[in-house]
Motif scaffolding. Sequence first.
Motif: not given
Length: 558
Positions: A256-261, A305-307, A314-317
Motif C-alpha cells: 500500500d505504501v512505498f516509504f522513502h527513507e 541521534l545527532i553526531k 541511522y537510529f534517528a531515522a
Amino acid sequence: MTPEELAAAIRTILEEASAEGSLALPAAEIPDPRVERPRNRDHGDWSTNVAMQLAKKAGTKPRDLAELLVPRLEALDGIASVEVAGPGFLNIRLDAASAGELARSIVEAGEAYGCNDSLSGQHINLEYVSANPTGPVHLGGARWAAVGDSLARILSACGAQVTREYYFNDHGTQIDRFAASLLASARGQETPEDGYGGAYISEIAQQVTADELAAGRPAPATLPDAEAVEVFRARGVDLMFAAVKAELHAFRSDFDVFFHEDSLHTSGAVERAIDRLRERGVIEERDGATWLRTTDFGDDKDRVLIKSDGNTSYFAADLAYYLDKRERGADCALYLFGADHHGYIGRMMAMCAAFGDEPGVNMQIVIGQFVNLVKDGQPVRMSKRAGTIVTLGDLVDAVGVDAARYALARSSMDSAIDIDLDLLASTSSENPVYYVQYAHARTRNVARNAAEHGVSRSAGFLPAALDDPADSALLGVLAQFPAIVTQAAQLREQHRVARYLEQLAAAYHAWYGATRVTPRGDDPVTSGHVARLWLNDAVGQVLTNGLGLLGVTAPERM
C-alpha cells in the motif's frame, strides 16, 4: 456446533450459575472457556478444562464444578452426552445432526468462513521486505515477502485494518556504492571493491545509457565522474526499484505504501521526532552530540541521534519513521526483520517506550531466520543473474510462485529452513504444497463426478446422515479452522494456517477412502450421498480459504 459456539454456550451456563448462586464466582471473573479437540477421539468430539480453571476461584473441587455443568450442557440442543474425566475435564459428544450442520454452515458462508472480528478496530502497519534497492530481492527477502503478505491477509481476515509497507532505503552509502558500480560497468571497468556485481548491474547500466541517448543527452559514462554518478544514482535506483516492485507483484506481494527513507530527512521529520522526545525529557546533549537515553527504558546503552559532526545517525531515522507510522494512525507498528537485525530489538523497543508507547503492543518485531536452497542434495549458493546471492526470481523460476510461497510460509519465522527444490518440483505426497493443492483438486473432481451421477446439493441436506466415523473426524478438523486463523493472527504465526491445511488434507484423503459421495452402479442416490457432497464441498471451501490466506491458488484440476 462449532467450538466457538460451544464455548459461548458454556460461558452462558457459567454466567447463569453465577447469577443463581450455584457458582460462587462473579460473572465478571468468568473467562472465555477453551474448547479443544481431544487427542483421543474415544473421549468425545470436544473437551474443556474450564472446571479446573475456575474451581479454586469458586472455592470448590474441579470435579464437583464439572458435575454441576454436566446436566446443563446435556440439556443443550445438539449435545448427545457429557462425561467428567480425570481431575475435572469435560468430554462432550455432539449428536450427528448437530455435528453435520457445520458442513452447511461452511458452504453457505463461503469465503467468509474463518473470518472474524477479533482484531476489529485495530490499525496495523506491517512493514516487510524493505530491501535496499541495490539488487534483486534475495532469498531472505523472498521469505519476508511470503510471510509478510500472508500475515497481512490473516490479520485482515480477523478484522484489522492493515497497511502493507515497504521502507525504501534511499539515503545512505549503499546507494553511493550502487551508482559507482553502474558507472564502472558502463565504462567497462572492474567492480569497485565495495560495490555490487552480477549481470543485473550491466543490464541497468546499459538501460540508463540507452535512455539518456534516446532523450538526446550524452552517454553518462562520458561525463565527469561526479555528474555521471548522479545520473546513474537517479536513473539506476528508479530502474532497480521498478524491477523489485515488478518481482514482488509477480510473487503476489503488493504494498500500500512505498516509504522513502530520504523523505524523513528532507521533510524535517527527524528533527520533529527529536523535538518530541526532547519535550518528554529523554534527550540530552553530551560530548558535542545529541543522545536518546534509551537506558532509561531497558536498552544496554544510550543511542546517539545527532553526531558531534552534525550528521544524524541511522537510529534517528528509525525513530522518525516509527513516529510517522503512529501519526498516520497505526495502533501497532509491526516489523519483519532479518536475523541480522536481532540486536536492534532492544533499542527499538526502548525508543517505543521513550515516546510513551507500550513495547510489544504499539511496536512488535518478528525476526526471520535464514533460508537455504538445496538441489540434488547440495546447497545452491549462487545466482546466475545476481552473481553472489540466490534471489526470489531464482526460486520462482525453479518451482513456481505457489510452491515458493507455500514453502516459505509453512515454517515459523524463528527457524532456519532448507528448501529442497527437487521435493517442491515433485508430484508426491511428500511435497506439502502438492499434497494440499491436490486435496482441493480432488474435492472439485468429486463434485464433478457427483453431478454426473445425479448427486446434487439442491436435493436437500440431512446432517444426521453424516454418521460415519470418518465424517465425524473430518467435521472435527473443519471446525478448527476459525480458531486457527484467530491464533495465527494473534501470535503473528502464519505457519499455523499451512500446517492446519496439511492436517485437513490428510483427514480429507482418509475420508475419501472410507466413504462415498456417488452411488455404486445402479444404486439409488441416498441422503448420505447428498450429505457427503455437502461435506466434500465444505472441505473444498476451507482449503480455498486457507490457501488464499497464504496467497496460494486452489487449482480445479491437477
